[in-house]
Design a protein around this motif. Structure first.
Motif, mmCIF file in Angstrom:
data_model
loop_
_atom_site.group_PDB
_atom_site.id
_atom_site.type_symbol
_atom_site.label_atom_id
_atom_site.label_comp_id
_atom_site.label_asym_id
_atom_site.label_seq_id
_atom_site.Cartn_x
_atom_site.Cartn_y
_atom_site.Cartn_z
ATOM 1 N N GLN A 186 -21.835 43.571 22.411
ATOM 2 C CA GLN A 186 -22.029 43.687 20.987
ATOM 3 C C GLN A 186 -23.474 43.580 20.611
ATOM 4 N N LYS A 188 -27.325 44.359 19.901
ATOM 5 C CA LYS A 188 -27.904 45.468 19.329
ATOM 6 C C LYS A 188 -29.347 45.629 19.804
ATOM 7 N N SER A 297 -30.694 53.851 19.171
ATOM 8 C CA SER A 297 -30.422 53.031 17.890
ATOM 9 C C SER A 297 -29.487 51.800 18.393
ATOM 10 N N GLU A 298 -29.300 50.762 17.270
ATOM 11 C CA GLU A 298 -28.573 49.847 17.626
ATOM 12 C C GLU A 298 -27.242 50.390 17.844
ATOM 13 N N LYS A 299 -26.473 51.073 17.242
ATOM 14 C CA LYS A 299 -25.221 51.596 17.283
ATOM 15 C C LYS A 299 -25.108 52.449 18.547
ATOM 16 N N GLU A 300 -26.140 53.075 19.034
ATOM 17 C CA GLU A 300 -25.969 53.683 20.341
ATOM 18 C C GLU A 300 -26.140 52.484 21.519
ATOM 19 N N THR A 302 -25.123 49.538 21.557
ATOM 20 C CA THR A 302 -23.768 48.935 21.577
ATOM 21 C C THR A 302 -22.674 49.661 22.242
ATOM 22 N N LYS A 303 -22.700 51.032 21.762
ATOM 23 C CA LYS A 303 -21.361 51.966 21.945
ATOM 24 C C LYS A 303 -21.809 52.206 23.373
ATOM 25 N N THR A 304 -22.796 52.701 23.940
ATOM 26 C CA THR A 304 -22.959 53.137 25.432
ATOM 27 C C THR A 304 -22.686 52.086 26.279
ATOM 28 N N GLN A 306 -20.587 49.326 25.832
ATOM 29 C CA GLN A 306 -19.306 49.122 25.679
ATOM 30 C C GLN A 306 -18.321 50.110 26.394
#
Length: 317
Positions: A186, A188, A297-300, A302-304, A306
């Motif tokens: 998680q 960022k 980005s922060e979202k990218e 964490t998403k990638t 995970q």
């Protein structure tokens, strides 16, 4: 310089080369041509040996006593521009796990890794790179600190496993590693993990969850060491070479199974044969990876990260 069993031909040629140089200096005779021939043969033998290493031989190289450890890499990469941070703010400062901020090509990076020792006293002090729960909690504290200041994280994996002592279990070894895995998924900020020696079990995974996971050429990464696997299956360490083959623990195996993202080449003869060259090779890879990940980005991020780990071990019934 120490030599492994299969490196004996290299040792013999090195001794011949040193003797050739010595004779030339003492006698004043021109022995350049003879020394060049020995040097050429030495290069040829190194290429032959290191291009055909068995899985067990790679395990041996990963444990070479002259191999650089985490602190060596950090100091080499940062030109000693490194501030070590201590303690988990709960129990103790685990000497087997080190970390702190350092400058990599002018950019501040959080470096974290397991540290072994170069002699008996240091190895006991560092517990051979086997961390207690305090070490994993310290690592997580430093990762959160890096996230707070929006700094990339680089972790160096080099451990035969988490410390198996009673006190480690009493203080929550399994929980500490599990929490690290969960929290690292998680984070960022960019996270890059590099296996620089041994990558064994949850002890390695506790700091090994990265957007990019690399292995140096002569390292291994597995749920268990060949010796322990041999001991469980055959009640003896005599089958460690067979176990090393079966475990598929080499960088090539890991890349093929998509467990890692790439293999970082080592100087001919292993990282211990030319530390400065190894530092330069690693610096180039880390700089490139940080630059690429910083665009996300922060979202990218964490998403990638995970998705990368969730894909591992998936099967269809």
């Amino acid at each position: 310089m120490d030599y492994l069993d299969f490196e004996m031909p290299i040792k013999e040629l090195m001794e011949q080369y040193d003797k050739c140089i010595s004779i030339g200096e003492e006698s004043g005779i021109d022995v350049n041509e003879s020394c060049k021939q020995i040097d050429a043969k030495l290069l040829e033998v190194k290429k032959e040996i290191y291009s055909n290493l068995t899985p067990w031989q790679r395990v041996q190289v990963s444990r070479h006593p002259n191999r650089p450890y985490t602190l060596d890499y950090i100091k080499g990469l940062t030109n000693n521009n490194f501030i070590e941070l201590h303690g988990d703010r709960a129990y103790a400062d685990d000497k087997a796990m080190i970390g702190g901020f350092g400058k990599l090509n002018g950019e501040t990076v959080m470096f974290i890794g397991q540290q072994k020792g170069k002699n008996t006293k240091e190895r006991q002090y560092r517990r051979f790179g086997m961390s207690n729960p305090d070490g994993y909690r310290k690592a997580l504290r430093l990762m959160k600190l890096a996230e707070k200041f929006n700094k990339p994280i680089v972790t160096f994996v080099d451990t035969p496993g988490a410390y198996p002592g009673l006190e480690a279990e009493e203080r929550g070894q399994g929980q500490a590693i599990a929490l690290n895995i969960s929290e690292m998924l998680q984070l960022k900020v960019p996270v890059i993990s590099v296996v620089i020696g041994e990558g064994a079990s949850g002890g390695a995974l506790g700091i090994g969850v990265g957007n990019k996971v690399y292995m140096l050429e002569n390292t291994w990464y597995s749920v268990i060491s060949p010796e322990s696997c041999s001991s469980i299956l055959w009640r003896s360490w005599d089958y460690k070479e067979t176990a090393a083959d079966a475990l598929k623990l080499t960088p090539d195996d890991m890349l093929k199974q998509k467990i890692i993202d790439g293999i970082i080449p080592e100087p001919l003869g292993g990282a211990h044969s030319d530390e400065e060259q190894m530092f330069e090779i690693l610096r180039e890879h880390l700089t490139k990876s940080i630059k690429e990940l910083s665009k996300l980005s922060e979202k990218e991020l964490t998403k990638t990260r995970q998705e990368k780990f969730l894909k591992m071990g998936v099967f269809k019934g």
